[in-house]
Design an enzyme around this catalytic site. Structure first.
Site, PDB file in Angstrom:
ATOM      1  N   LYS A  22      -7.542  65.085-123.599  1.00  0.00           N
ATOM      2  CA  LYS A  22      -6.637  64.358-122.689  1.00  0.00           C
ATOM      3  C   LYS A  22      -5.973  65.328-121.718  1.00  0.00           C
ATOM      4  O   LYS A  22      -5.965  65.108-120.507  1.00  0.00           O
ATOM      5  CB  LYS A  22      -5.555  63.635-123.511  1.00  0.00           C
ATOM      6  CG  LYS A  22      -4.370  63.176-122.685  1.00  0.00           C
ATOM      7  CD  LYS A  22      -3.321  62.478-123.513  1.00  0.00           C
ATOM      8  CE  LYS A  22      -2.279  63.355-124.156  1.00  0.00           C
ATOM      9  NZ  LYS A  22      -1.178  63.794-123.292  1.00  0.00           N
ATOM     10  N   ASN A  23      -5.415  66.406-122.275  1.00  0.00           N
ATOM     11  CA  ASN A  23      -4.606  67.285-121.428  1.00  0.00           C
ATOM     12  C   ASN A  23      -5.437  68.165-120.504  1.00  0.00           C
ATOM     13  O   ASN A  23      -4.893  68.816-119.607  1.00  0.00           O
ATOM     14  CB  ASN A  23      -3.659  68.131-122.287  1.00  0.00           C
ATOM     15  CG  ASN A  23      -2.546  67.275-122.862  1.00  0.00           C
ATOM     16  OD1 ASN A  23      -2.353  66.136-122.439  1.00  0.00           O
ATOM     17  ND2 ASN A  23      -1.816  67.803-123.836  1.00  0.00           N
ATOM     18  N   CYS A 116      11.968  62.997-121.518  1.00  0.00           N
ATOM     19  CA  CYS A 116      11.422  62.034-122.466  1.00  0.00           C
ATOM     20  C   CYS A 116      11.927  62.381-123.850  1.00  0.00           C
ATOM     21  O   CYS A 116      12.713  63.308-124.002  1.00  0.00           O
ATOM     22  CB  CYS A 116       9.894  62.010-122.406  1.00  0.00           C
ATOM     23  SG  CYS A 116       9.160  63.529-122.934  1.00  0.00           S
ATOM     24  N   ARG A 121      12.456  68.421-120.264  1.00  0.00           N
ATOM     25  CA  ARG A 121      11.250  68.592-119.466  1.00  0.00           C
ATOM     26  C   ARG A 121      11.501  68.706-117.947  1.00  0.00           C
ATOM     27  O   ARG A 121      11.073  67.848-117.159  1.00  0.00           O
ATOM     28  CB  ARG A 121      10.240  67.482-119.776  1.00  0.00           C
ATOM     29  CG  ARG A 121       9.946  67.424-121.273  1.00  0.00           C
ATOM     30  CD  ARG A 121       8.769  66.570-121.597  1.00  0.00           C
ATOM     31  NE  ARG A 121       7.506  67.258-121.375  1.00  0.00           N
ATOM     32  CZ  ARG A 121       6.326  66.681-121.516  1.00  0.00           C
ATOM     33  NH1 ARG A 121       6.238  65.430-121.859  1.00  0.00           N
ATOM     34  NH2 ARG A 121       5.222  67.380-121.282  1.00  0.00           N
ATOM     35  N   ASP A 309       2.176  70.624-129.975  1.00  0.00           N
ATOM     36  CA  ASP A 309       1.565  69.298-130.104  1.00  0.00           C
ATOM     37  C   ASP A 309       0.978  69.046-131.502  1.00  0.00           C
ATOM     38  O   ASP A 309       0.467  67.953-131.768  1.00  0.00           O
ATOM     39  CB  ASP A 309       0.473  69.104-129.037  1.00  0.00           C
ATOM     40  CG  ASP A 309       1.070  69.004-127.640  1.00  0.00           C
ATOM     41  OD1 ASP A 309       2.292  68.814-127.537  1.00  0.00           O
ATOM     42  OD2 ASP A 309       0.315  69.121-126.658  1.00  0.00           O
ATOM     43  N   ILE A 331       9.105  75.577-128.206  1.00  0.00           N
ATOM     44  CA  ILE A 331       8.717  75.038-126.885  1.00  0.00           C
ATOM     45  C   ILE A 331       9.656  73.896-126.495  1.00  0.00           C
ATOM     46  O   ILE A 331      10.209  73.886-125.391  1.00  0.00           O
ATOM     47  CB  ILE A 331       7.257  74.522-126.890  1.00  0.00           C
ATOM     48  CG1 ILE A 331       6.299  75.568-127.465  1.00  0.00           C
ATOM     49  CG2 ILE A 331       6.824  74.089-125.476  1.00  0.00           C
ATOM     50  CD1 ILE A 331       6.054  76.787-126.627  1.00  0.00           C
ATOM     51  N   ARG A 401      -1.790  56.485-126.050  1.00  0.00           N
ATOM     52  CA  ARG A 401      -1.779  57.413-124.907  1.00  0.00           C
ATOM     53  C   ARG A 401      -2.662  58.628-125.187  1.00  0.00           C
ATOM     54  O   ARG A 401      -3.111  59.284-124.248  1.00  0.00           O
ATOM     55  CB  ARG A 401      -0.357  57.894-124.635  1.00  0.00           C
ATOM     56  CG  ARG A 401       0.579  56.814-124.156  1.00  0.00           C
ATOM     57  CD  ARG A 401       1.907  57.402-123.770  1.00  0.00           C
ATOM     58  NE  ARG A 401       1.701  58.628-123.011  1.00  0.00           N
ATOM     59  CZ  ARG A 401       2.470  59.702-123.099  1.00  0.00           C
ATOM     60  NH1 ARG A 401       3.511  59.712-123.879  1.00  0.00           N
ATOM     61  NH2 ARG A 401       2.201  60.763-122.373  1.00  0.00           N
TER      62      ARG A 401
HETATM   63  C1  EPZ Z   1       1.862  70.251-121.433  1.00  0.00           C
HETATM   64  O1  EPZ Z   1       3.073  69.718-120.911  1.00  0.00           O
HETATM   65  C2  EPZ Z   1       1.239  69.159-122.261  1.00  0.00           C
HETATM   66  N1  EPZ Z   1       1.001  67.992-121.424  1.00  0.00           N
HETATM   67  C3  EPZ Z   1       2.140  68.787-123.435  1.00  0.00           C
HETATM   68  O2  EPZ Z   1       1.444  67.860-124.259  1.00  0.00           O
HETATM   69  C4  EPZ Z   1       2.417  70.043-124.273  1.00  0.00           C
HETATM   70  O3  EPZ Z   1       3.319  69.735-125.287  1.00  0.00           O
HETATM   71  C5  EPZ Z   1       2.991  71.138-123.374  1.00  0.00           C
HETATM   72  O4  EPZ Z   1       2.103  71.394-122.244  1.00  0.00           O
HETATM   73  C6  EPZ Z   1       3.195  72.453-124.097  1.00  0.00           C
HETATM   74  O5  EPZ Z   1       1.985  72.909-124.626  1.00  0.00           O
HETATM   75  C7  EPZ Z   1      -0.073  67.930-120.663  1.00  0.00           C
HETATM   76  O6  EPZ Z   1      -0.868  68.847-120.570  1.00  0.00           O
HETATM   77  C8  EPZ Z   1      -0.312  66.677-119.919  1.00  0.00           C
HETATM   78  P1  EPZ Z   1       5.169  72.956-120.251  1.00  0.00           P
HETATM   79  P2  EPZ Z   1       3.877  70.531-119.786  1.00  0.00           P
HETATM   80  O7  EPZ Z   1       5.554  72.906-118.822  1.00  0.00           O
HETATM   81  O8  EPZ Z   1       2.961  71.357-118.990  1.00  0.00           O
HETATM   82  C9  EPZ Z   1       9.703  74.202-120.031  1.00  0.00           C
HETATM   83  C10 EPZ Z   1       1.168  65.901-125.527  1.00  0.00           C
HETATM   84  O9  EPZ Z   1       1.680  65.501-126.598  1.00  0.00           O
HETATM   85  N2  EPZ Z   1       9.591  73.998-118.586  1.00  0.00           N
HETATM   86  O10 EPZ Z   1       4.136  73.939-120.656  1.00  0.00           O
HETATM   87  O11 EPZ Z   1       4.736  69.553-119.090  1.00  0.00           O
HETATM   88  C11 EPZ Z   1       9.540  72.924-120.827  1.00  0.00           C
HETATM   89  O12 EPZ Z   1      10.743  72.174-120.862  1.00  0.00           O
HETATM   90  C12 EPZ Z   1       2.021  66.553-124.461  1.00  0.00           C
HETATM   91  O13 EPZ Z   1      -0.034  65.777-125.263  1.00  0.00           O
HETATM   92  C13 EPZ Z   1      10.631  74.405-117.781  1.00  0.00           C
HETATM   93  O14 EPZ Z   1      11.643  74.925-118.234  1.00  0.00           O
HETATM   94  O15 EPZ Z   1       4.751  71.489-120.682  1.00  0.00           O
HETATM   95  C14 EPZ Z   1       9.105  73.460-122.158  1.00  0.00           C
HETATM   96  O16 EPZ Z   1      10.217  73.923-122.854  1.00  0.00           O
HETATM   97  C15 EPZ Z   1       3.485  66.462-124.724  1.00  0.00           C
HETATM   98  N3  EPZ Z   1      10.506  74.199-116.425  1.00  0.00           N
HETATM   99  C16 EPZ Z   1       8.230  74.648-121.778  1.00  0.00           C
HETATM  100  O17 EPZ Z   1       8.619  74.993-120.444  1.00  0.00           O
HETATM  101  C17 EPZ Z   1       9.399  73.643-115.872  1.00  0.00           C
HETATM  102  O18 EPZ Z   1       9.347  73.508-114.636  1.00  0.00           O
HETATM  103  C18 EPZ Z   1       6.725  74.375-121.788  1.00  0.00           C
HETATM  104  O19 EPZ Z   1       6.460  73.146-121.117  1.00  0.00           O
HETATM  105  C19 EPZ Z   1       8.348  73.254-116.709  1.00  0.00           C
HETATM  106  C20 EPZ Z   1       8.468  73.445-118.071  1.00  0.00           C
END
Ligand code: EPZ
Length: 433
Positions: A22-23, A116, A121, A309, A331, A401
């Site tokens: 998916k991702n 969420c 996020r 995840d 995370i 989802r």
């Molecule tokens: C991706 O989300 C995945 N989603 C998530 O999977 C997964 O949990 C996550 O990566 C971490 O591995 C998809 O790929 C669609 P991040 P993403 O930006 O990219 C912080 C699932 O269950 N952050 O890597 O949105 C954030 O808050 C989902 O399939 C900032 O601070 O996650 C987190 O603490 C849920 N500022 C950390 O970074 C930003 O601008 C990592 O989040 C962006 C993120």
């Protein structure tokens, strides 16, 4: 709303076919917007989030067909720059259209995806990265309004944040940089396999990218990209969920087909420590549980660390493990909504900040529970499969989802699991009256 009912305690034995990721699929579908030419993406799982992305690409003006796991995207030359709130708010990965729209159209108005249940996020790293490539960005009435009238320029962009690198911020900057003038270096880039798959797709489109899979990605901008054909990698989180299922109950023996073992080393290591038998072959992995579960400690980290995840699913296993197991979530420090639901099934879990201390109870008892997010739903399914009696998992749209045909796959392994459709619940209510 549909619910899933499980009569727990049945041994899970047999083979299961893992779906496409998916991702990886979602950003790759968004990347197809970088060219006017058609792209064909195979091994795309039939999931709610994929249908949401199809809808978003159509709203943006692309022709999209999705049949039997193949997405064909024909963006053409009339793409629009506005990604509306009603779609973006339902799925965070929609933010992936920001980079492609901005670099191709020189402007983009994308609704802010919002927080969420797994935490705040933010998207500050996405914005910072695109600003460093020369975009003017304004947050206005809930939209990211980005403009780069003269086009984006290559730059050195550091994307490490307080919680490590960001997967989708790296994806957005990577996609934007493919059509920027000059060379971009993404420092502190995410290394997740889904990001590597995106880079491979972009390379097939004609992008010049080096270093993907490491913390330093080099992108030499090109004038134009063309359409491409690509097969999405297998889903490491779905595979991991079945692996945890195999390790959870004495007598379970699950062969997960179509997976990339290299993508799941952190989980495999923990499952081995927990006493599971792990047999690897080229593209499949077999998980067996014989004997007592042993406690393990897990800290979630960016790849190749233990994935957030799979945290909830691992917690489900820990609830059955005699002794004390510890999970530290690095995370998403608030990703623990599943604790209260596991507790309803008899689990003993104490939360201290972003650390959960799980005191194994040996057995769980079935109960009605509420799914709060995708991976929490998977944890509740696993707990229900191992629990004594009936578990009813409510709000399973979260599960839809991210897990393709989950009840079918689990039934084939011997689980007693079925979906109660909303209609049949209404009918039951009518009969009861
Ligand atoms: C991706 O989300 C995945 N989603 C998530 O999977 C997964 O949990 C996550 O990566 C971490 O591995 C998809 O790929 C669609 P991040 P993403 O930006 O990219 C912080 C699932 O269950 N952050 O890597 O949105 C954030 O808050 C989902 O399939 C900032 O601070 O996650 C987190 O603490 C849920 N500022 C950390 O970074 C930003 O601008 C990592 O989040 C962006 C993120």
């Amino acid at each position: 709303m549909d619910k899933i009912v499980i009569h727990g305690g049945k041994k899970l034995v047999g083979e299961v076919m893992n779906s496409g990721s998916k991702n990886a699929s979602l950003p790759i579908m968004a990347a197809a917007l970088l060219s006017a030419e058609p792209s064909r993406i195979e091994n795309v799982p039939d999931l709610r989030d994929v249908h949401t992305m199809v809808k978003l690409l159509r709203v943006l003006g692309a022709q999209v067909d999705y049949t039997n796991g193949v997405v064909e995207v024909y963006p053409g030359n009339a793409i629009k720059s506005n990604a509306p709130y009603d779609i973006v708010s339902t799925m965070r990965a929609s933010v992936c259209v920001l980079g492609p729209l901005l670099t191709r159209l020189k402007e983009a108005d994308v609704s802010i995806p919002g927080g969420c249940v797994i935490g705040a996020r933010p998207i500050d790293l996405h914005i910072k990265g695109l600003e460093m490539l020369g975009a003017d960005i304004l947050i206005d009435h809930g939209f990211v309004k980005a403009k780069a009238p003269k086009g984006l320029r290559g730059a050195d962009v550091y994307l490490g944040g307080n919680f490590g690198s960001s997967v989708l911020a790296t994806a957005n900057v990577l996609m934007a940089a493919t059509l920027a003038k000059g060379t971009t270096y993404i420092e502190g880039a995410a290394c997740e396999p889904e990001l590597v798959d995106l880079a491979e797709f972009l390379i097939k489109m004609g992008a010049k990218i080096k270093g993907h899979g490491s913390h330093l990605i080099e992108i030499q901008g090109v004038k134009k990209l063309h359409g491409a054909n690509h097969r999405v990698i297998p889903d490491r989180i779905e595979a991991g969920t079945f692996m945890v299922a195999g390790a959870m109950m004495n007598g379970n023996d699950i062969l997960v087909r179509n997976c990339i073992i290299d993508h799941n080393h952190a989980l495999i290591d923990k499952l081995k420590q927990s006493g599971a038998l792990v047999l690897k072959s080229k593209s499949s992995i077999r998980l067996k549980r014989r004997g007592r579960l042993r406690p393990v400690d897990v800290t979630t980290l960016p790849y190749p660390g233990f994935p957030t995840d799979l945290q909830a699913q691992m917690m489900a296993l820990m609830t059955l493990t005699p002794g004390i197991s510890v999970i530290t979530e690095k995370i998403y420090p608030d990703r623990f909504i599943h604790i209260s639901e596991l507790t309803r099934m008899g689990a003993k879990i104490f939360l201290e900040g972003s650390t959960a201390i799980v005191s194994g109870v040996g057995h769980l008892s079935g109960a009605p529970v509420m799914a709060s997010d995708l991976r929490a739903s998977a944890a509740l399914l696993l707990a229900g499969l191992a629990a004594e009696g009936e578990t009813e998992v409510n709000r399973i749209y979260h599960l839809d989802r991210g897990y393709e045909k989950i009840e079918e796959k689990l039934s084939a392994l011997g689980a007693e699991i079925f979906r109660k459709k909303e209609e049949s619940q209404k009918e039951l209510a009518a009969v009861a009256l």
